[in-house]
Design a protein around this motif. Structure first.
Motif, PDB file in Angstrom:
ATOM      1  N   GLY A  92     -19.711  10.785  24.232  1.00  0.00           N
ATOM      2  CA  GLY A  92     -18.912  10.310  25.362  1.00  0.00           C
ATOM      3  C   GLY A  92     -19.572  10.671  26.673  1.00  0.00           C
ATOM      4  O   GLY A  92     -20.558  10.053  27.079  1.00  0.00           O
ATOM      5  N   PRO A  93     -19.062  11.710  27.339  1.00  0.00           N
ATOM      6  CA  PRO A  93     -19.576  12.076  28.669  1.00  0.00           C
ATOM      7  C   PRO A  93     -21.089  12.402  28.697  1.00  0.00           C
ATOM      8  O   PRO A  93     -21.775  12.066  29.644  1.00  0.00           O
ATOM      9  CB  PRO A  93     -18.770  13.311  29.051  1.00  0.00           C
ATOM     10  CG  PRO A  93     -17.544  13.272  28.213  1.00  0.00           C
ATOM     11  CD  PRO A  93     -17.924  12.544  26.964  1.00  0.00           C
ATOM     12  N   LEU A  94     -21.602  13.035  27.630  1.00  0.00           N
ATOM     13  CA  LEU A  94     -23.024  13.401  27.637  1.00  0.00           C
ATOM     14  C   LEU A  94     -23.922  12.202  27.378  1.00  0.00           C
ATOM     15  O   LEU A  94     -25.049  12.154  27.876  1.00  0.00           O
ATOM     16  CB  LEU A  94     -23.288  14.500  26.580  1.00  0.00           C
ATOM     17  CG  LEU A  94     -24.695  15.084  26.551  1.00  0.00           C
ATOM     18  CD1 LEU A  94     -25.077  15.727  27.899  1.00  0.00           C
ATOM     19  CD2 LEU A  94     -24.846  16.082  25.421  1.00  0.00           C
ATOM     20  N   GLY A  95     -23.446  11.233  26.615  1.00  0.00           N
ATOM     21  CA  GLY A  95     -24.223  10.024  26.350  1.00  0.00           C
ATOM     22  C   GLY A  95     -25.320  10.202  25.322  1.00  0.00           C
ATOM     23  O   GLY A  95     -26.305   9.454  25.308  1.00  0.00           O
ATOM     24  N   ALA A  96     -25.158  11.165  24.416  1.00  0.00           N
ATOM     25  CA  ALA A  96     -26.162  11.374  23.362  1.00  0.00           C
ATOM     26  C   ALA A  96     -26.163  10.200  22.402  1.00  0.00           C
ATOM     27  O   ALA A  96     -25.112   9.631  22.089  1.00  0.00           O
ATOM     28  CB  ALA A  96     -25.874  12.665  22.611  1.00  0.00           C
ATOM     29  N   ARG A  97     -27.348   9.836  21.928  1.00  0.00           N
ATOM     30  CA  ARG A  97     -27.484   8.733  20.976  1.00  0.00           C
ATOM     31  C   ARG A  97     -27.673   9.305  19.564  1.00  0.00           C
ATOM     32  O   ARG A  97     -28.523  10.180  19.371  1.00  0.00           O
ATOM     33  CB  ARG A  97     -28.668   7.843  21.349  1.00  0.00           C
ATOM     34  CG  ARG A  97     -28.372   7.088  22.652  1.00  0.00           C
ATOM     35  CD  ARG A  97     -29.526   6.225  23.046  1.00  0.00           C
ATOM     36  NE  ARG A  97     -30.625   7.082  23.487  1.00  0.00           N
ATOM     37  CZ  ARG A  97     -31.464   6.796  24.467  1.00  0.00           C
ATOM     38  NH1 ARG A  97     -31.374   5.659  25.094  1.00  0.00           N
ATOM     39  NH2 ARG A  97     -32.421   7.634  24.805  1.00  0.00           N
ATOM     40  N   PRO A  98     -26.874   8.825  18.607  1.00  0.00           N
ATOM     41  CA  PRO A  98     -26.976   9.330  17.235  1.00  0.00           C
ATOM     42  C   PRO A  98     -28.298   8.910  16.573  1.00  0.00           C
ATOM     43  O   PRO A  98     -28.765   7.777  16.746  1.00  0.00           O
ATOM     44  CB  PRO A  98     -25.811   8.681  16.506  1.00  0.00           C
ATOM     45  CG  PRO A  98     -24.931   8.104  17.559  1.00  0.00           C
ATOM     46  CD  PRO A  98     -25.775   7.874  18.759  1.00  0.00           C
ATOM     47  N   VAL A  99     -28.878   9.846  15.828  1.00  0.00           N
ATOM     48  CA  VAL A  99     -30.098   9.600  15.043  1.00  0.00           C
ATOM     49  C   VAL A  99     -29.947  10.318  13.708  1.00  0.00           C
ATOM     50  O   VAL A  99     -29.057  11.164  13.555  1.00  0.00           O
ATOM     51  CB  VAL A  99     -31.378  10.110  15.755  1.00  0.00           C
ATOM     52  CG1 VAL A  99     -31.667   9.306  17.011  1.00  0.00           C
ATOM     53  CG2 VAL A  99     -31.286  11.595  16.084  1.00  0.00           C
TER      54      VAL A  99
ATOM     55  N   LEU B 145     -37.244  15.381  25.922  1.00  0.00           N
ATOM     56  CA  LEU B 145     -36.002  14.876  25.354  1.00  0.00           C
ATOM     57  C   LEU B 145     -35.293  16.048  24.702  1.00  0.00           C
ATOM     58  O   LEU B 145     -35.894  17.092  24.442  1.00  0.00           O
ATOM     59  CB  LEU B 145     -36.281  13.774  24.330  1.00  0.00           C
ATOM     60  CG  LEU B 145     -37.143  14.172  23.127  1.00  0.00           C
ATOM     61  CD1 LEU B 145     -36.291  14.324  21.877  1.00  0.00           C
ATOM     62  CD2 LEU B 145     -38.213  13.121  22.912  1.00  0.00           C
ATOM     63  N   ILE B 146     -34.004  15.867  24.457  1.00  0.00           N
ATOM     64  CA  ILE B 146     -33.203  16.900  23.794  1.00  0.00           C
ATOM     65  C   ILE B 146     -32.706  16.339  22.471  1.00  0.00           C
ATOM     66  O   ILE B 146     -32.264  15.192  22.402  1.00  0.00           O
ATOM     67  CB  ILE B 146     -32.003  17.314  24.683  1.00  0.00           C
ATOM     68  CG1 ILE B 146     -32.508  18.111  25.896  1.00  0.00           C
ATOM     69  CG2 ILE B 146     -30.981  18.122  23.889  1.00  0.00           C
ATOM     70  CD1 ILE B 146     -31.429  18.468  26.895  1.00  0.00           C
TER      71      ILE B 146
ATOM     72  N   PRO C   8     -33.260  12.142  28.031  1.00  0.00           N
ATOM     73  CA  PRO C   8     -32.484  11.494  26.972  1.00  0.00           C
ATOM     74  C   PRO C   8     -32.035  12.542  25.963  1.00  0.00           C
ATOM     75  O   PRO C   8     -32.777  13.486  25.666  1.00  0.00           O
ATOM     76  CB  PRO C   8     -33.453  10.491  26.350  1.00  0.00           C
ATOM     77  CG  PRO C   8     -34.806  10.844  26.853  1.00  0.00           C
ATOM     78  CD  PRO C   8     -34.645  11.696  28.065  1.00  0.00           C
ATOM     79  N   VAL C   9     -30.810  12.374  25.465  1.00  0.00           N
ATOM     80  CA  VAL C   9     -30.256  13.318  24.494  1.00  0.00           C
ATOM     81  C   VAL C   9     -29.954  12.560  23.207  1.00  0.00           C
ATOM     82  O   VAL C   9     -29.353  11.484  23.228  1.00  0.00           O
ATOM     83  CB  VAL C   9     -28.968  13.992  25.033  1.00  0.00           C
ATOM     84  CG1 VAL C   9     -28.404  14.977  24.010  1.00  0.00           C
ATOM     85  CG2 VAL C   9     -29.228  14.679  26.362  1.00  0.00           C
ATOM     86  N   TYR C  10     -30.383  13.147  22.097  1.00  0.00           N
ATOM     87  CA  TYR C  10     -30.132  12.591  20.767  1.00  0.00           C
ATOM     88  C   TYR C  10     -29.358  13.626  19.970  1.00  0.00           C
ATOM     89  O   TYR C  10     -29.504  14.829  20.193  1.00  0.00           O
ATOM     90  CB  TYR C  10     -31.454  12.253  20.067  1.00  0.00           C
ATOM     91  CG  TYR C  10     -32.266  11.256  20.860  1.00  0.00           C
ATOM     92  CD1 TYR C  10     -32.026   9.893  20.749  1.00  0.00           C
ATOM     93  CD2 TYR C  10     -33.228  11.691  21.771  1.00  0.00           C
ATOM     94  CE1 TYR C  10     -32.744   8.979  21.519  1.00  0.00           C
ATOM     95  CE2 TYR C  10     -33.948  10.783  22.533  1.00  0.00           C
ATOM     96  CZ  TYR C  10     -33.699   9.429  22.406  1.00  0.00           C
ATOM     97  OH  TYR C  10     -34.396   8.532  23.172  1.00  0.00           O
ATOM     98  N   VAL C  11     -28.527  13.151  19.045  1.00  0.00           N
ATOM     99  CA  VAL C  11     -27.714  14.053  18.227  1.00  0.00           C
ATOM    100  C   VAL C  11     -27.799  13.593  16.779  1.00  0.00           C
ATOM    101  O   VAL C  11     -27.747  12.387  16.492  1.00  0.00           O
ATOM    102  CB  VAL C  11     -26.243  14.093  18.725  1.00  0.00           C
ATOM    103  CG1 VAL C  11     -25.598  12.709  18.720  1.00  0.00           C
ATOM    104  CG2 VAL C  11     -25.417  15.086  17.914  1.00  0.00           C
ATOM    105  N   GLU C  12     -27.981  14.544  15.874  1.00  0.00           N
ATOM    106  CA  GLU C  12     -27.945  14.230  14.447  1.00  0.00           C
ATOM    107  C   GLU C  12     -26.578  13.602  14.166  1.00  0.00           C
ATOM    108  O   GLU C  12     -25.541  14.182  14.511  1.00  0.00           O
ATOM    109  CB  GLU C  12     -28.158  15.503  13.625  1.00  0.00           C
ATOM    110  CG  GLU C  12     -28.009  15.312  12.137  1.00  0.00           C
ATOM    111  CD  GLU C  12     -28.993  14.328  11.524  1.00  0.00           C
ATOM    112  OE1 GLU C  12     -28.597  13.665  10.542  1.00  0.00           O
ATOM    113  OE2 GLU C  12     -30.140  14.209  12.014  1.00  0.00           O
TER     114      GLU C  12
END
Length: 162
Positions: free
Chosen positions: A151-158, A65-66, A118-122
């Motif tokens: 948006g385009p990347l679809g990262a989920r906030p965490v 995951l990223i 899957p990509v997650y973003v602070e």
């Protein structure tokens, strides 16, 4: 902000950005081993908080995951694991991260990775208007609007910053 950047040749990340009609600016700097976001922000004249690092991690099953994090913050792997519903998360070894992403460590971009992950973003990153993030090569960042991440990347906030 800082000096005008030289053009850098296309990478899988810039190809991905173009394919998704994302406007971005190019920011080249002199890569320094283990310099990290402190070095790039110093050279480019951007606050380190707005320079986003791309970290490849894996859960207890070895699934990659990223996580995208502010340059001046660390990832709480315990809080990240809790947020995404797995037992544990740990950083990948550099050679494993490279195999998953297709990028050299120090040049890892969340865009155009070799393997879909899957990509997650602070979540606080999303409050920033513009960010710098790796453009797929050591010494090369791209500047873009933070909403591109969800948006385009679809990262989920965490919430997992320390």
């Amino acid at each position: 902000m800082a000096r005008k950047s030289a053009h850098v040749s296309e990478t899988p990340a810039t190809q991905w950005l173009k394919a998704h009609s994302v406007s971005y600016t190019e920011h080249a700097y002199d890569y320094v081993d283990h310099g990290g976001t402190a070095e790039s922000s110093r050279q480019l004249g951007w606050p380190e908080h707005q320079v986003i690092k791309t970290l490849v991690m894996e859960d207890e099953r070895g699934a990659p995951l990223i996580i995208l994090m502010h340059g001046d913050r660390q990832v709480s792997t315990k809080n990240l694991a809790r947020a995404i519903g797995v037992k544990s998360v740990q950083p990948c070894k550099p050679e494993v991260a490279q195999r998953h992403s297709g990028y050299l460590v120090g040049g890892t971009s969340p865009f155009g990775t070799r393997k879909a992950m899957p990509v997650y973003v602070e979540s606080s990153v999303l409050a920033l208007d513009r960010i710098l993030i790796n453009g797929g090569r050591r010494g090369f960042l791209v500047g873009l609007a933070s909403e591109v991440l969800t948006g385009p990347l679809g990262a989920r906030p965490v919430q997992c910053a320390l």
